[in-house]
Design an enzyme around this catalytic site. Structure first.
Site, mmCIF file in Angstrom:
data_model
loop_
_atom_site.group_PDB
_atom_site.id
_atom_site.type_symbol
_atom_site.label_atom_id
_atom_site.label_comp_id
_atom_site.label_asym_id
_atom_site.label_seq_id
_atom_site.Cartn_x
_atom_site.Cartn_y
_atom_site.Cartn_z
ATOM 1 N N HIS A 37 0.824 -1.213 0.000
ATOM 2 C CA HIS A 37 0.000 0.000 0.000
ATOM 3 C C HIS A 37 0.857 1.261 0.000
ATOM 4 C CE1 HIS A 37 -3.007 -2.943 0.853
ATOM 5 N NE2 HIS A 37 -3.928 -2.046 0.631
ATOM 6 N N SER A 83 -6.322 4.147 -5.783
ATOM 7 C CA SER A 83 -5.723 4.840 -4.632
ATOM 8 C C SER A 83 -5.837 6.343 -4.781
ATOM 9 C CB SER A 83 -4.245 4.460 -4.490
ATOM 10 O OG SER A 83 -4.128 3.235 -3.839
ATOM 11 N N GLU A 123 -8.114 8.081 -6.333
ATOM 12 C CA GLU A 123 -9.485 8.521 -6.032
ATOM 13 C C GLU A 123 -9.765 8.453 -4.534
ATOM 14 O OE1 GLU A 123 -11.281 6.883 -10.307
ATOM 15 O OE2 GLU A 123 -11.852 5.898 -8.424
ATOM 16 N N GLN A 156 -7.575 8.509 -1.996
ATOM 17 C CA GLN A 156 -6.814 9.487 -1.218
ATOM 18 C C GLN A 156 -7.396 10.887 -1.392
ATOM 19 O OE1 GLN A 156 -2.726 9.274 -0.522
ATOM 20 N NE2 GLN A 156 -2.490 7.115 -1.051
ATOM 21 N N VAL A 166 -2.169 1.656 7.194
ATOM 22 C CA VAL A 166 -3.212 1.444 6.179
ATOM 23 C C VAL A 166 -4.580 1.696 6.809
ATOM 24 C CG1 VAL A 166 -4.304 -0.224 4.608
ATOM 25 C CG2 VAL A 166 -1.819 -0.215 4.890
ATOM 26 N N ILE A 167 -5.364 2.502 6.117
ATOM 27 C CA ILE A 167 -6.731 2.784 6.579
ATOM 28 C C ILE A 167 -7.602 2.934 5.339
ATOM 29 C CG2 ILE A 167 -6.495 5.306 6.577
ATOM 30 C CD1 ILE A 167 -8.063 5.332 9.246
ATOM 31 N N CYS A 168 -8.879 2.609 5.465
ATOM 32 C CA CYS A 168 -9.797 2.750 4.326
ATOM 33 C C CYS A 168 -10.097 4.233 4.162
ATOM 34 C CB CYS A 168 -11.073 1.935 4.576
ATOM 35 S SG CYS A 168 -12.214 2.019 3.178
HETATM 36 N N1 LIG Z 1 -1.830 3.587 3.224
HETATM 37 C C1 LIG Z 1 -3.132 3.571 2.874
HETATM 38 O O1 LIG Z 1 -4.028 3.396 3.696
HETATM 39 N N2 LIG Z 1 -3.420 3.767 1.537
HETATM 40 C C2 LIG Z 1 -4.711 3.784 1.068
HETATM 41 N N3 LIG Z 1 -5.860 3.595 1.704
HETATM 42 C C3 LIG Z 1 -6.903 3.700 0.789
HETATM 43 O O2 LIG Z 1 -8.086 3.607 1.024
HETATM 44 N N4 LIG Z 1 -6.386 3.956 -0.444
HETATM 45 C C4 LIG Z 1 -5.020 4.026 -0.324
HETATM 46 O O3 LIG Z 1 -4.169 4.272 -1.190
#
Ligand SMILES: NC(=O)NC1=NC(=O)NC1=O
Length: 170
Positions: free
Chosen positions: A64, A81, A83, A85, A117-119
């Site tokens: 990610h 990603s 869209e 971000q 990482v997070i949604c």
């Molecule tokens: N490090 C991340 O959490 N990256 C991301 N989360 C998303 O929902 N899209 C990403 O690119």
């Protein structure tokens, strides 16, 4: 596309369509193709989730891109990603917010060996910063589990963008 179309896709077309439902992990779609036909979208989502759970979690997390990181600055994010971000306002941070995100991301990666990482679609920039600040204090096992939970949320949203279900759009 609808579920009947999904179930009729060749291996190549299936991986073309679903290869990035888990960021930069086309293996997940490649592995799940052989489980078709999927009776429901939930069944497809469950098959993806099962395979995600069978893989080394830190490997998935490392695929990610950082939020508001180098890929965003260089314009090298995947379409999905990019869209996501943007939806979380990562492309519109003030300079103080941007340097705080960068510092916290580096701190998180130094501690855990994989990125935060997070949604993004389910959070705005304040929530992302708050979560990053809070979660960086967790123990590694907690963050491995939490990160994969977030990967599954991202996967679910990407899947629902690709596959039309007969559930009414509320
Ligand atoms: N490090 C991340 O959490 N990256 C991301 N989360 C998303 O929902 N899209 C990403 O690119």
């Amino acid at each position: 596309m609808d579920l009947a179309t999904v179930n009729a896709l060749s291996y190549e077309d299936f991986v073309d369509a679903f290869g990035n439902v888990v960021e930069k992990c086309p293996l997940v779609a490649a592995a799940v193709w052989s489980k078709r036909p999927f009776a429901t979208l939930t069944a497809l989502e469950a098959a993806l989730g099962e395979f995600i759970d069978a893989l080394p979690p830190s490997g998935i997390l490392r695929c990610h891109p950082d939020l508001a990181g180098r890929d965003l600055r260089d314009g090298t994010l995947t379409r999905e990603s990019s869209e996501e971000q943007a939806a979380a306002g990562m492309d519109a941070l003030g300079s103080e917010e941007a340097s705080r995100m960068s510092r916290l991301n580096e701190e998180y990666k130094a501690r855990f060996g994989f990125p935060f990482v997070i949604c993004a679609r389910m959070n705005d920039k304040a929530a992302v910063l708050r979560q990053l600040s809070e979660r960086r204090g967790n123990v590694r096992e907690v963050e491995v589990t939490r990160g994969i939970e977030e990967v599954k949320k991202i996967c679910r949203l990407r899947l629902h963008t690709l596959v039309l279900t007969d559930a009414p759009k509320l």
